[in-house]
Design an enzyme around this catalytic site. Structure first.
Site, PDB file in Angstrom:
ATOM      1  CG  ASN A   6      -1.871   1.097   1.263  1.00 19.07           C
ATOM      2  OD1 ASN A   6      -1.519   2.202   0.871  1.00 19.07           O
ATOM      3  ND2 ASN A   6      -3.080   0.852   1.718  1.00 19.07           N
ATOM      4  CG  HIS A   9       1.324   4.858   4.527  1.00 24.52           C
ATOM      5  ND1 HIS A   9       0.680   5.298   5.645  1.00 24.52           N
ATOM      6  CD2 HIS A   9       0.736   3.688   4.189  1.00 24.52           C
ATOM      7  CE1 HIS A   9      -0.255   4.412   5.988  1.00 24.52           C
ATOM      8  NE2 HIS A   9      -0.229   3.428   5.125  1.00 24.52           N
ATOM      9  CG  HIS A  42      -8.154   4.304   0.835  1.00 27.33           C
ATOM     10  ND1 HIS A  42      -8.339   4.163   2.188  1.00 27.33           N
ATOM     11  CD2 HIS A  42      -9.364   4.668   0.343  1.00 27.33           C
ATOM     12  CE1 HIS A  42      -9.603   4.407   2.495  1.00 27.33           C
ATOM     13  NE2 HIS A  42     -10.244   4.733   1.392  1.00 27.33           N
ATOM     14  NE  ARG A  44      -9.422   8.810   3.975  1.00 28.66           N
ATOM     15  CZ  ARG A  44      -9.676   7.952   4.970  1.00 28.66           C
ATOM     16  NH1 ARG A  44      -8.879   6.916   5.152  1.00 28.66           N
ATOM     17  NH2 ARG A  44     -10.679   8.127   5.781  1.00 28.66           N
ATOM     18  NE  ARG A  48      -8.068  11.863   5.647  1.00 29.16           N
ATOM     19  CZ  ARG A  48      -8.390  11.021   6.640  1.00 29.16           C
ATOM     20  NH1 ARG A  48      -7.441  10.383   7.278  1.00 29.16           N
ATOM     21  NH2 ARG A  48      -9.631  10.825   6.979  1.00 29.16           N
ATOM     22  CD  GLU A  69      -7.152  -0.088   0.683  1.00 33.50           C
ATOM     23  OE1 GLU A  69      -7.333   0.923   1.370  1.00 33.50           O
ATOM     24  OE2 GLU A  69      -6.310  -0.932   0.960  1.00 33.50           O
ATOM     25  CB  THR A 100      -9.752   1.808   7.039  1.00 33.24           C
ATOM     26  OG1 THR A 100      -9.298   2.602   5.955  1.00 33.24           O
ATOM     27  CG2 THR A 100     -11.110   1.239   6.718  1.00 33.24           C
ATOM     28  CD  GLU A 150      -7.385  -6.179   2.581  1.00 29.03           C
ATOM     29  OE1 GLU A 150      -7.554  -5.967   1.369  1.00 29.03           O
ATOM     30  OE2 GLU A 150      -6.567  -5.542   3.288  1.00 29.03           O
ATOM     31  CG  HIS A 213      -5.839  -1.627   9.352  1.00 26.11           C
ATOM     32  ND1 HIS A 213      -6.140  -0.590   8.509  1.00 26.11           N
ATOM     33  CD2 HIS A 213      -5.621  -1.075  10.558  1.00 26.11           C
ATOM     34  CE1 HIS A 213      -6.135   0.539   9.189  1.00 26.11           C
ATOM     35  NE2 HIS A 213      -5.812   0.277  10.431  1.00 26.11           N
TER      36      HIS A 213
END
Ligand code: PXP
Length: 260
Positions: A6, A9, A42, A44, A48, A69, A100, A150, A213
């Site tokens: 992912n 970040h 992701h 969003r 952000r 996502e 999340t 998931e 996660h």
């Protein structure tokens, strides 16, 4: 076991300055070279971190499958259909959350989920549901006709952190309690057993099982040992380590822990 990295970040760091550095696109070749299997991002609703242009460029240029996502909001589904990633993982979203914090509520969102899943599948996009590990959620996911589920491993990660690092409830909505170590050990074992049994049930129902996660270099081992979990999606811990080791080495280090 497959690894989705992912890369959100990287965008988190960029958005801290609202400039164009570091660029998540620069990660694509490195993630591939390090032997990961998938890019996860992701998009969003509040944009952000990952922006629409990131999502478009990553999906267009990645030579690895991209797992996008997003929430079940109809505008997000429209964008996902336009972007046509390999897979869409539907996740719950609250604007005020840091990350999340739990899985989807499949019951109260059932009709919207059904509509979103049918639309995505019409565009030949695989669909995954990010769920808390319960039998009800697996059965409902099966009824909804998705290919993947998931499991949200935040609860597991949180118990692990309380046990070994004395950290608070950053990953899940269970509150930090002053629990004796014996009780934490019991909770951890219960959570691992739950994930093991449920992933086996899910596979018997012909669902593919991913998990993610809060997973990191310390806590991932027990999850790797669950043979019916086919894939992990990991972000924070890999990007955090990459600051010190470089991204390629951080992924190689994590990959070495996924060998069964
Ligand atoms: N899987 C899903 C569905 C997520 O929403 C996230 C967090 O964005 C992750 C995996 C990765 O979590 P982490 O960054 O804690 O590794």
């Amino acid at each position: 076991m497959k690894l989705g990295v992912n890369i959100d970040h990287i965008a988190v760091l960029r958005e801290a300055r609202q400039i164009n550095d570091p660029n998540p696109l620069d990660a694509l070749g490195i993630v591939k070279r390090a032997g990961a299997d998938q890019i996860t991002i992701h998009l969003r609703e509040d944009r952000r971190h990952i922006q629409d242009t990131d999502a478009y460029s990553i999906i267009y240029l990645s030579t690895l499958p991209v797992n996008l996502e997003c929430s079940i909001d109809s505008e997000m589904i429209r964008i996902a259909c336009e972007l046509r990633p390999h897979r869409v993982t539907l996740v719950p979203e609250k604007r005020e959350e840091i990350t999340t914090e739990g899985g989807l509520d499949l019951v109260s969102n059932n009709i919207r989920l059904k509509r979103a899943i049918e639309t995505l599948q019409r565009f030949e996009i695989e669909v995954s549901l990010f769920i808390d590990p319960t039998s009800e959620n697996i059965e409902t996911s099966k009824d909804l006709g998705v290919e993947w589920i998931e499991f949200h491993t935040g609860k597991y990660a949180n118990i692990y952190a309380m046990m070994y690092a004395n950290l608070s409830n950053t990953h899940h909505h269970i509150k930090r309690l002053e629990l004796p170590r014996k009780e934490l050990t019991r909770m951890l074992e219960e959570e691992i057993t739950n994930l093991r049994l449920l992933s086996s049930d899910a596979v018997k129902m012909d669902l593919k099982v991913a998990a993610g996660h809060g997973l990191n270099y310390e806590n991932v081992k027990a999850i790797v040992d669950i043979e019916n979990i086919e894939e992990l999606n990991i972000g924070q811990s890999i990007i955090a380590r990459s600051i010190f080791t470089g991204l390629e080495q951080a992924i190689l280090d994590l990959k070495s822990l996924l060998i069964r």
